[in-house]
Design an enzyme around this catalytic site. Structure first.
Site, PDB file in Angstrom:
ATOM      1  N   CYS A  47       0.903  -1.176  -0.088  1.00 18.42           N
ATOM      2  CA  CYS A  47      -0.011   0.141   0.019  1.00 18.42           C
ATOM      3  C   CYS A  47       0.900   1.482   0.187  1.00 18.42           C
ATOM      4  O   CYS A  47       0.524   2.225  -0.222  1.00 18.42           O
ATOM      5  CB  CYS A  47      -1.115   0.105   1.120  1.00 18.42           C
ATOM      6  SG  CYS A  47      -2.273  -1.239   1.087  1.00 18.42           S
ATOM      7  N   HIS A  84      -4.067   7.059   1.674  1.00 16.74           N
ATOM      8  CA  HIS A  84      -4.366   5.694   0.926  1.00 16.74           C
ATOM      9  C   HIS A  84      -5.452   5.472   1.583  1.00 16.74           C
ATOM     10  O   HIS A  84      -6.152   5.871   2.442  1.00 16.74           O
ATOM     11  CB  HIS A  84      -3.088   4.797   1.632  1.00 16.74           C
ATOM     12  CG  HIS A  84      -3.457   3.301   1.162  1.00 16.74           C
ATOM     13  ND1 HIS A  84      -3.327   2.997  -0.160  1.00 16.74           N
ATOM     14  CD2 HIS A  84      -3.883   2.270   1.881  1.00 16.74           C
ATOM     15  CE1 HIS A  84      -3.707   1.798  -0.079  1.00 16.74           C
ATOM     16  NE2 HIS A  84      -3.882   1.256   1.197  1.00 16.74           N
ATOM     17  N   ASN A 117      -9.761  -0.909  -1.596  1.00 12.51           N
ATOM     18  CA  ASN A 117      -8.280  -0.635  -1.447  1.00 12.51           C
ATOM     19  C   ASN A 117      -7.791  -1.253  -2.833  1.00 12.51           C
ATOM     20  O   ASN A 117      -7.607  -2.772  -2.826  1.00 12.51           O
ATOM     21  CB  ASN A 117      -7.751  -1.384  -0.161  1.00 12.51           C
ATOM     22  CG  ASN A 117      -6.245  -1.287   0.235  1.00 12.51           C
ATOM     23  OD1 ASN A 117      -5.635  -0.808  -0.656  1.00 12.51           O
ATOM     24  ND2 ASN A 117      -5.946  -1.573   1.546  1.00 12.51           N
TER      25      ASN A 117
HETATM   26  N1  ACO Z   1     -18.705  -9.186   7.417  1.00 15.58           N
HETATM   27  C1  ACO Z   1     -19.363  -9.520   8.606  1.00 15.58           C
HETATM   28  N2  ACO Z   1     -18.646  -9.689   9.743  1.00 15.58           N
HETATM   29  C2  ACO Z   1     -17.165  -9.786   9.768  1.00 15.58           C
HETATM   30  C3  ACO Z   1     -16.593  -9.373   8.585  1.00 15.58           C
HETATM   31  C4  ACO Z   1     -17.263  -9.393   7.269  1.00 15.58           C
HETATM   32  N3  ACO Z   1     -16.773  -9.031   6.008  1.00 15.58           N
HETATM   33  N4  ACO Z   1     -15.341  -9.617   8.831  1.00 15.58           N
HETATM   34  C5  ACO Z   1     -15.116  -9.663  10.256  1.00 15.58           C
HETATM   35  N5  ACO Z   1     -16.341  -9.807  10.733  1.00 15.58           N
HETATM   36  C6  ACO Z   1     -16.798 -10.004  12.037  1.00 15.58           C
HETATM   37  C7  ACO Z   1     -15.560 -10.494  12.996  1.00 15.58           C
HETATM   38  O1  ACO Z   1     -15.715 -11.935  12.611  1.00 15.58           O
HETATM   39  C8  ACO Z   1     -15.845 -10.362  14.332  1.00 15.58           C
HETATM   40  O2  ACO Z   1     -16.818 -10.960  14.670  1.00 15.58           O
HETATM   41  P1  ACO Z   1     -16.809 -11.602  16.389  1.00 15.58           P
HETATM   42  O3  ACO Z   1     -16.991 -10.284  17.194  1.00 15.58           O
HETATM   43  O4  ACO Z   1     -18.018 -12.405  16.548  1.00 15.58           O
HETATM   44  O5  ACO Z   1     -15.353 -12.349  16.665  1.00 15.58           O
HETATM   45  C9  ACO Z   1     -16.621  -8.835  14.131  1.00 15.58           C
HETATM   46  O6  ACO Z   1     -17.071  -8.796  12.577  1.00 15.58           O
HETATM   47  C10 ACO Z   1     -15.751  -7.690  14.435  1.00 15.58           C
HETATM   48  O7  ACO Z   1     -14.400  -7.944  13.832  1.00 15.58           O
HETATM   49  P2  ACO Z   1     -13.289  -6.926  14.074  1.00 15.58           P
HETATM   50  O8  ACO Z   1     -11.923  -7.351  13.441  1.00 15.58           O
HETATM   51  O9  ACO Z   1     -13.409  -6.312  15.435  1.00 15.58           O
HETATM   52  O10 ACO Z   1     -13.631  -5.503  13.188  1.00 15.58           O
HETATM   53  P3  ACO Z   1     -13.003  -4.238  12.996  1.00 15.58           P
HETATM   54  O11 ACO Z   1     -14.040  -3.215  13.639  1.00 15.58           O
HETATM   55  O12 ACO Z   1     -11.803  -4.158  13.669  1.00 15.58           O
HETATM   56  O13 ACO Z   1     -12.913  -4.260  11.383  1.00 15.58           O
HETATM   57  C11 ACO Z   1     -11.294  -4.432   9.552  1.00 15.58           C
HETATM   58  C12 ACO Z   1     -12.187  -4.918  10.619  1.00 15.58           C
HETATM   59  C13 ACO Z   1     -12.344  -3.598   8.500  1.00 15.58           C
HETATM   60  C14 ACO Z   1     -10.689  -5.321   8.726  1.00 15.58           C
HETATM   61  C15 ACO Z   1     -10.347  -3.467  10.357  1.00 15.58           C
HETATM   62  O14 ACO Z   1      -9.839  -3.920  11.268  1.00 15.58           O
HETATM   63  C16 ACO Z   1      -9.249  -2.865   9.293  1.00 15.58           C
HETATM   64  O15 ACO Z   1      -9.814  -1.774   8.299  1.00 15.58           O
HETATM   65  N6  ACO Z   1      -8.071  -2.837   9.467  1.00 15.58           N
HETATM   66  C17 ACO Z   1      -6.983  -2.150   8.590  1.00 15.58           C
HETATM   67  C18 ACO Z   1      -7.021  -2.685   7.199  1.00 15.58           C
HETATM   68  C19 ACO Z   1      -5.903  -1.778   6.518  1.00 15.58           C
HETATM   69  O16 ACO Z   1      -5.643  -0.778   7.036  1.00 15.58           O
HETATM   70  N7  ACO Z   1      -5.197  -2.407   5.915  1.00 15.58           N
HETATM   71  C20 ACO Z   1      -3.800  -1.919   5.345  1.00 15.58           C
HETATM   72  C21 ACO Z   1      -3.522  -1.746   4.041  1.00 15.58           C
HETATM   73  S1  ACO Z   1      -3.407  -3.169   3.343  1.00 15.58           S
HETATM   74  C22 ACO Z   1      -1.923  -3.578   2.413  1.00 15.58           C
HETATM   75  O17 ACO Z   1      -0.787  -3.005   2.687  1.00 15.58           O
HETATM   76  C23 ACO Z   1      -1.859  -4.839   1.585  1.00 15.58           C
END
Ligand code: ACO
Length: 333
Positions: free
Chosen positions: A115, A260, A290
């Protein structure tokens, strides 16, 4: 007078196939509401059979060449970046060179910085141009994620976030009086390398692949979402502050920030922390998801085409991604 680097033109390409959050509901246990609330994404583009990383890169590059009134042979260096490439080797830079029909053997460099790849590439291009080694460089990020995602409920935390697309930028030598790239700050922290990965196929497997190789889910991206989120906010704020401080600027001096596009909540927190109003930025995340290294050039290109960024504006690019790697560029457009 010292040589500096200016942005000549940009181009972008996204596949025509739109995949909405509702479409993903058919593939995995997720919901439009969850995806929009947690990430800000409404839809993304996915390639159709026959589309390639190099083909998308070539389309974005041709648009940049056309807008810059240039031909491929006016370029004397290519920097290409993708997270998952057309071949394991050679890199896609040479495939792009072939695709664009260069008549001269111009060098092609592939970089692997996910990224933050574009901020790294722009910094490298700027250094080369300032040193006098190259005069005009084509930088391209092109990413096909859709074919390597786990599209079952097991992979839903990652699969809903990524989209396919390509962005290109041409930069060239100029004098100090012309608006130019002012500075870049780059960082990495390899202790977090395993927090966001695709591990297989790996050179460390012996044999790498055989008839008996069992299906292994580490061919899919793995992400420790919360850890990535926290670090993305902290590091993007930090690197923006570093960039501004060392150029004796305040955030309010910036006309525009291209951040980003990984998660709308990350960008809201970063811009909020820096005190940069939302009108001074542009988002493509809602429509393209993304697109890793393609994201900054795509978002910049759209903002320029929409007239949100104008020649002479003071602009910053900031990105964070797998590695962890992160960085920022400051430029007068
Ligand atoms: N749909 C429905 N539910 C989901 C999904 C989905 N797609 N994905 C996860 N869940 C569930 C999880 O299983 C969890 O369930 P549980 O509470 O029963 O265990 C719940 O939703 C909450 O999950 P969290 O991980 O707490 O959700 P969070 O609010 O942290 O959001 C996310 C997740 C969107 C992935 C976030 O953590 C994020 O954006 N992280 C950073 C991403 C990023 O910046 N990437 C960087 C660049 S990528 C690169 O360089 C290649």
């Amino acid at each position: 007078m010292a040589t500096r680097t200016r942005i000549v033109s940009t181009g972008m390409y996204v596949p025509s196939r739109v995949v909405t959050n509702r479409d993903l509901e058919e593939l995995m246990d997720t919901s439009d509401e969850w995806i929009q609330q947690r990430s800000g994404i409404k839809e993304r583009r996915w390639v159709s059979p026959g589309e390639t990383t190099r083909g998308m890169a070539a389309s974005a590059s041709r648009q940049a060449l056309e807008r810059g009134k240039l031909k491929a042979d006016d370029i004397d260096m290519i920097i290409f970046g993708a997270l998952i490439t057309d071949y394991i080797f050679p890199g896609t830079g040479v495939l792009l060179q072939r695709e664009l029909g260069f008549s001269k053997p111009v060098p092609a460099l592939d970089i692997r910085n996910q990224c933050s790849g574009f901020v790294y590439a722009l910094s490298v291009a700027d250094a080369w141009i300032r040193s006098g080694q190259y005069k005009r460089i084509l930088i391209v990020g092109s990413e096909i994620h859709s074919t390597s995602l786990d599209l079952t409920t097991r992979g839903r935390d990652v699969s809903v976030l990524f989209g396919d697309g390509a962005g290109a930028m041409i930069v060239e030598a100029c004098d100090e009086k012309t608006p130019h790239i002012l500075d870049s700050c780059l960082h990495s922290e390899g202790k977090f390398a395993d927090a966001l990965t695709v591990i297989k196929p790996s050179a460390n497997d012996f044999p790498r692949l055989s008839e008996n190789t069992k299906f292994d889910t580490s061919i899919y991206p793995h992400m420790e979402g919360k850890l990535v989120f926290k670090n993305a906010v902290t590091r993007m704020c930090e690197v923006m502050t570093e960039l501004l401080d060392r150029n004796h600027l305040r955030a309010s001096d910036l006309n525009f920030v291209v951040a980003h596009q990984a998660n709308m909540r990350i960008n809201q927190m970063v811009l909020g922390e820096l005190g940069i109003p939302f009108e001074k930025t542009h988002h493509t995340l809602d429509r393209y998801g993304n697109t890793t290294m393609a994201t900054i050039p795509i978002t910049f290109d759209e903002a320029v085409q929409l007239g949100k960024i104008k020649r002479g504006d003071l602009v910053a690019f900031v990105a964070f991604g797998a590695g962890f790697t992160w960085g920022a560029n400051l430029l007068r457009y």
